[in-house]
Design an enzyme around this catalytic site. Sequence first.
Site, PDB file in Angstrom:
ATOM      1  N   GLU A 153      36.725  42.276  51.676  1.00 20.22           N
ATOM      2  CA  GLU A 153      37.102  43.341  50.728  1.00 20.22           C
ATOM      3  C   GLU A 153      36.440  44.692  51.029  1.00 20.22           C
ATOM      4  OE1 GLU A 153      36.479  41.810  46.782  1.00 20.22           O
ATOM      5  OE2 GLU A 153      37.800  40.101  47.103  1.00 20.22           O
ATOM      6  N   HIS A 230      45.882  36.698  45.676  1.00 18.90           N
ATOM      7  CA  HIS A 230      45.722  36.620  44.213  1.00 18.90           C
ATOM      8  C   HIS A 230      46.871  37.409  43.577  1.00 18.90           C
ATOM      9  CE1 HIS A 230      41.810  34.736  44.422  1.00 18.90           C
ATOM     10  NE2 HIS A 230      41.378  35.673  45.251  1.00 18.90           N
ATOM     11  N   GLU A 260      42.992  32.480  49.457  1.00 21.05           N
ATOM     12  CA  GLU A 260      42.484  32.342  48.076  1.00 21.05           C
ATOM     13  C   GLU A 260      43.632  32.359  47.065  1.00 21.05           C
ATOM     14  OE1 GLU A 260      39.445  35.235  47.118  1.00 21.05           O
ATOM     15  OE2 GLU A 260      38.533  35.139  49.111  1.00 21.05           O
ATOM     16  N   ASP A 262      46.234  32.216  44.207  1.00 21.11           N
ATOM     17  CA  ASP A 262      46.567  31.767  42.858  1.00 21.11           C
ATOM     18  C   ASP A 262      47.610  32.716  42.284  1.00 21.11           C
ATOM     19  OD1 ASP A 262      44.801  33.909  42.213  1.00 21.11           O
ATOM     20  OD2 ASP A 262      43.179  32.529  41.682  1.00 21.11           O
TER      21      ASP A 262
END
Length: 400
Positions: A153, A230, A260, A262
């Site tokens: 990030e 995400h 990651e 979701d």
Amino acid sequence: MVQLFSLIAAIAASVLPNTVAAVGLDEAALAKGLLYFGSATDNPELTDVPYLTQLSNIADFGQITPGNSQKWDTTEPTQGTFSFTKGDVIADLADANGQYLRCHTLLWHQQLPSWLTSGTWTNATLIAVLQNHITNVVTHYKGSCIHWDVVNEALNEDGTYRTNIFYETIGESYIPIAFAAAAAADPDVKLYYNDYNLEYGGNKAAGARAIVQLVMNAGIQIDGVGFQGHFEAGTVPGKSSLVSVLQSFTALGVEVAYTEVDVRIQLPTSATTLAQQSTDFQNLVQSCVETIGCVGFTIWDWTDKYSWVPSVFSGYGAALPWDENFVKKPAYDGLLKGMGVTSTTTATTSTSATTTSTTTTSTATAAHWSQCSGNGWTGSTVCASPWSCTYQNDWYSQCL
Ligand SMILES: *[C@@H]1O[C@H](CO)[C@@H](O)[C@H](O)[C@H]1NC(C)=O
């Protein structure tokens, strides 16, 4: 009696061609040429035995990621004093289960120890601290990891560098310096840059491609880019857009992975939002399957019981393929479908779908591709000729 038997025979005949052997997520991923389908996990939830049992189910999960226990505040809580106890628990679990370990993460602007964030650093002293951290952590896990998320990030949404302690003190060269330290400590592990919202393309993805080129142009190893994935249900780009973005990275000579994933839903959920979430998961995993150089797909834990979403996104949750009671949601079948498993229909569930359609009073027919059954469905359950109502999951059947 004769009529009952002929009804059962008719139902059996209609569902048997769709029946396939049960296949798990990792099994489906391997069959499509991916290296793994995996899940993140974290130390506190490992005391939940049914949770641990499913996390260790290698039909579904061929890979795990420690959600927190390899981050800087855990691994070097005091300067120069390293603690690998928590990370080792996850690494040992992966080893015992025969699962790959994605190691996460060496450099991030969050979850830093206070000695680091409140320290006074020069360019040279911070580089030394950064190198010492990475050298120790990567050396400890040498041979255990398939990937390391080296830098996490580093970008703002507009593709410029995020202002963090490393960037402020060292400048952009903190990124190649970090990759060089990781490569020196373990030349065999694949080194990743990892970020979110790259999936939309645009400026942030361009910034990430610039990072890949910055490291490559310095003659330093970088092997992959992690797409965190995400999302909010309904905001996932279409499959071909996702493939284009993934390919814009593989064209640079790096591999890619979803790391990651979701797909959060505004609560309470409905049949419609759960179906949308299923479609979103399907498009995401299918974009990986269709991209040469996309090596794996990781969800950010597997059950809503341990998702980070409700604590961070107020009013949202239900972001994972299993609910908080460990019951599979439509998203599970969406993932399988995205990996080419066209039907998980079993005789039992198909019979109930068929029964539903025979008890309806609706007379209008549903068109090709339309929904025709599912929990809460009140529309037509009869498909226009020659299509038939095909069970997808308890919430959704479609005229196919
Ligand atoms: C810090 O040092 C590194 C390594 O010599 C150099 O690449 C970088 O430009 C320096 N940063 C600043 C802000 O002077």
